[in-house]
Scaffold this motif. Structure first.
Motif, PDB file in Angstrom:
ATOM      1  N   GLU A  38      48.535  35.600  47.565  1.00 62.87           N
ATOM      2  CA  GLU A  38      47.861  34.561  46.788  1.00 62.87           C
ATOM      3  C   GLU A  38      46.406  34.365  47.181  1.00 62.87           C
ATOM      4  OE1 GLU A  38      50.807  34.055  48.440  1.00 62.87           O
ATOM      5  OE2 GLU A  38      52.104  34.251  46.684  1.00 62.87           O
ATOM      6  N   THR A  39      45.933  35.056  48.199  1.00 62.40           N
ATOM      7  CA  THR A  39      44.545  34.935  48.627  1.00 62.40           C
ATOM      8  C   THR A  39      43.617  35.378  47.502  1.00 62.40           C
ATOM      9  OG1 THR A  39      45.135  35.375  50.930  1.00 62.40           O
ATOM     10  CG2 THR A  39      42.828  35.729  50.312  1.00 62.40           C
ATOM     11  N   PRO A  40      42.645  34.547  47.133  1.00 57.60           N
ATOM     12  CA  PRO A  40      41.699  34.956  46.083  1.00 57.60           C
ATOM     13  C   PRO A  40      40.929  36.207  46.495  1.00 57.60           C
ATOM     14  CG  PRO A  40      41.498  32.611  46.545  1.00 57.60           C
ATOM     15  CD  PRO A  40      42.374  33.193  47.619  1.00 57.60           C
ATOM     16  N   PHE A  41      40.538  36.983  45.509  1.00 60.98           N
ATOM     17  CA  PHE A  41      39.727  38.176  45.742  1.00 60.98           C
ATOM     18  C   PHE A  41      38.627  38.211  44.695  1.00 60.98           C
ATOM     19  CE2 PHE A  41      43.316  39.332  43.079  1.00 60.98           C
ATOM     20  CZ  PHE A  41      42.743  40.015  42.029  1.00 60.98           C
ATOM     21  N   TYR A  42      37.603  38.962  44.981  1.00 61.17           N
ATOM     22  CA  TYR A  42      36.465  39.061  44.071  1.00 61.17           C
ATOM     23  C   TYR A  42      36.655  40.227  43.115  1.00 61.17           C
ATOM     24  CZ  TYR A  42      34.207  35.748  47.130  1.00 61.17           C
ATOM     25  OH  TYR A  42      33.910  34.629  47.857  1.00 61.17           O
ATOM     26  N   TYR A  58      45.235  50.519  32.554  1.00 61.78           N
ATOM     27  CA  TYR A  58      44.574  49.887  33.689  1.00 61.78           C
ATOM     28  C   TYR A  58      45.608  49.362  34.681  1.00 61.78           C
ATOM     29  CZ  TYR A  58      40.803  47.447  36.109  1.00 61.78           C
ATOM     30  OH  TYR A  58      39.875  47.036  37.036  1.00 61.78           O
ATOM     31  N   TYR A  59      45.385  49.671  35.955  1.00 63.58           N
ATOM     32  CA  TYR A  59      46.295  49.276  37.023  1.00 63.58           C
ATOM     33  C   TYR A  59      45.497  48.632  38.142  1.00 63.58           C
ATOM     34  CZ  TYR A  59      49.502  52.504  34.741  1.00 63.58           C
ATOM     35  OH  TYR A  59      50.288  53.142  33.829  1.00 63.58           O
ATOM     36  N   LEU A  60      45.898  47.430  38.546  1.00 62.80           N
ATOM     37  CA  LEU A  60      45.297  46.785  39.704  1.00 62.80           C
ATOM     38  C   LEU A  60      46.282  46.936  40.863  1.00 62.80           C
ATOM     39  CD1 LEU A  60      42.920  44.599  40.559  1.00 62.80           C
ATOM     40  CD2 LEU A  60      44.959  43.239  40.865  1.00 62.80           C
ATOM     41  N   TYR A  61      45.851  47.605  41.913  1.00 67.51           N
ATOM     42  CA  TYR A  61      46.648  47.719  43.126  1.00 67.51           C
ATOM     43  C   TYR A  61      46.161  46.625  44.070  1.00 67.51           C
ATOM     44  CZ  TYR A  61      48.670  52.235  41.831  1.00 67.51           C
ATOM     45  OH  TYR A  61      49.378  53.239  41.217  1.00 67.51           O
ATOM     46  N   ARG A  62      46.989  45.618  44.259  1.00 65.74           N
ATOM     47  CA  ARG A  62      46.632  44.445  45.070  1.00 65.74           C
ATOM     48  C   ARG A  62      47.220  44.610  46.463  1.00 65.74           C
ATOM     49  NH1 ARG A  62      44.721  41.143  47.881  1.00 65.74           N
ATOM     50  NH2 ARG A  62      44.881  38.904  47.637  1.00 65.74           N
ATOM     51  N   GLY A  80      47.543  46.197  32.956  1.00 60.93           N
ATOM     52  CA  GLY A  80      46.930  45.512  31.819  1.00 60.93           C
ATOM     53  C   GLY A  80      45.649  44.802  32.172  1.00 60.93           C
ATOM     54  N   ALA A  81      45.162  44.027  31.221  1.00 60.41           N
ATOM     55  CA  ALA A  81      43.904  43.297  31.382  1.00 60.41           C
ATOM     56  C   ALA A  81      44.014  42.273  32.512  1.00 60.41           C
ATOM     57  CB  ALA A  81      43.518  42.613  30.082  1.00 60.41           C
ATOM     58  N   ILE A  82      42.991  42.226  33.336  1.00 60.71           N
ATOM     59  CA  ILE A  82      42.967  41.321  34.490  1.00 60.71           C
ATOM     60  C   ILE A  82      43.147  39.864  34.071  1.00 60.71           C
ATOM     61  CG2 ILE A  82      41.491  40.435  36.353  1.00 60.71           C
ATOM     62  CD1 ILE A  82      42.382  43.248  36.922  1.00 60.71           C
ATOM     63  N   ASP A  83      42.470  39.460  33.001  1.00 63.59           N
ATOM     64  CA  ASP A  83      42.528  38.047  32.605  1.00 63.59           C
ATOM     65  C   ASP A  83      43.879  37.648  32.025  1.00 63.59           C
ATOM     66  OD1 ASP A  83      42.191  39.434  30.225  1.00 63.59           O
ATOM     67  OD2 ASP A  83      40.671  38.085  29.443  1.00 63.59           O
ATOM     68  N   SER A  84      44.766  38.589  31.789  1.00 62.36           N
ATOM     69  CA  SER A  84      46.116  38.265  31.321  1.00 62.36           C
ATOM     70  C   SER A  84      47.058  37.924  32.470  1.00 62.36           C
ATOM     71  CB  SER A  84      46.701  39.444  30.538  1.00 62.36           C
ATOM     72  OG  SER A  84      45.954  39.695  29.391  1.00 62.36           O
ATOM     73  N   SER A  85      46.694  38.334  33.688  1.00 61.50           N
ATOM     74  CA  SER A  85      47.585  38.167  34.835  1.00 61.50           C
ATOM     75  C   SER A  85      47.051  37.255  35.935  1.00 61.50           C
ATOM     76  CB  SER A  85      47.873  39.530  35.459  1.00 61.50           C
ATOM     77  OG  SER A  85      48.410  40.407  34.519  1.00 61.50           O
ATOM     78  N   PHE A  86      45.753  36.996  35.912  1.00 60.80           N
ATOM     79  CA  PHE A  86      45.125  36.207  36.963  1.00 60.80           C
ATOM     80  C   PHE A  86      44.254  35.123  36.351  1.00 60.80           C
ATOM     81  CE2 PHE A  86      45.896  40.395  38.723  1.00 60.80           C
ATOM     82  CZ  PHE A  86      46.422  40.113  39.968  1.00 60.80           C
ATOM     83  N   GLU A  87      44.128  34.010  37.059  1.00 64.62           N
ATOM     84  CA  GLU A  87      43.195  32.964  36.657  1.00 64.62           C
ATOM     85  C   GLU A  87      41.825  33.342  37.201  1.00 64.62           C
ATOM     86  OE1 GLU A  87      42.409  28.374  37.837  1.00 64.62           O
ATOM     87  OE2 GLU A  87      44.485  28.921  37.378  1.00 64.62           O
ATOM     88  N   LEU A  88      40.860  33.454  36.328  1.00 65.02           N
ATOM     89  CA  LEU A  88      39.520  33.855  36.728  1.00 65.02           C
ATOM     90  C   LEU A  88      38.597  32.649  36.789  1.00 65.02           C
ATOM     91  CD1 LEU A  88      39.104  37.065  34.530  1.00 65.02           C
ATOM     92  CD2 LEU A  88      39.911  36.888  36.895  1.00 65.02           C
TER      93      LEU A  88
END
Length: 98
Positions: A38-42, A58-62, A80-88
């Motif tokens: 849950e740590t925020p990242f840039y 698109y794949y985000l490896y966290r 998928g799109a970053i803004d669909s899975s994370f609060e920006l």
């Protein structure tokens, strides 16, 4: 696999170009922190825009709880799109002369 951020620079919107078993391109962005999942990242505006344009590939490896002394951590993959899975949250602006 091609580590594009090292070979071509860090402005393409992803770090690694890979391929699925069917031969389709996979655009992989890697985000690493030493804290919990849950740590925020840039993430850059360019990365967000690229993830929208190529959301089906698109794949985000966290990577989280990364321990540099053993070069290991835990991870999950978000597609998928970053803004669909994370609060920006916007934290920076670019100013130009009009």
């Amino acid at each position: 696999m091609r580590h594009v951020s090292q070979l071509d620079g860090d402005g393409l919107g992803y770090d690694i170009l890979s391929y699925s078993l069917d031969g389709s391109e996979k655009y992989i962005e890697v985000k690493t922190t030493t804290g919990s999942a849950e740590t925020p990242f840039y993430i850059t505006d360019n990365e967000v825009k690229f993830s929208k344009k190529f959301s089906s590939n698109y794949y985000l490896y966290r990577v989280y709880q990364f321990d540099s002394s053993i070069n290991a951590g835990k991870f999950f993959v978000q597609t998928g799109a970053i803004d669909s899975s994370f609060e920006l949250s916007p934290i920076q602006y670019r100013a130009t002369i009009p």
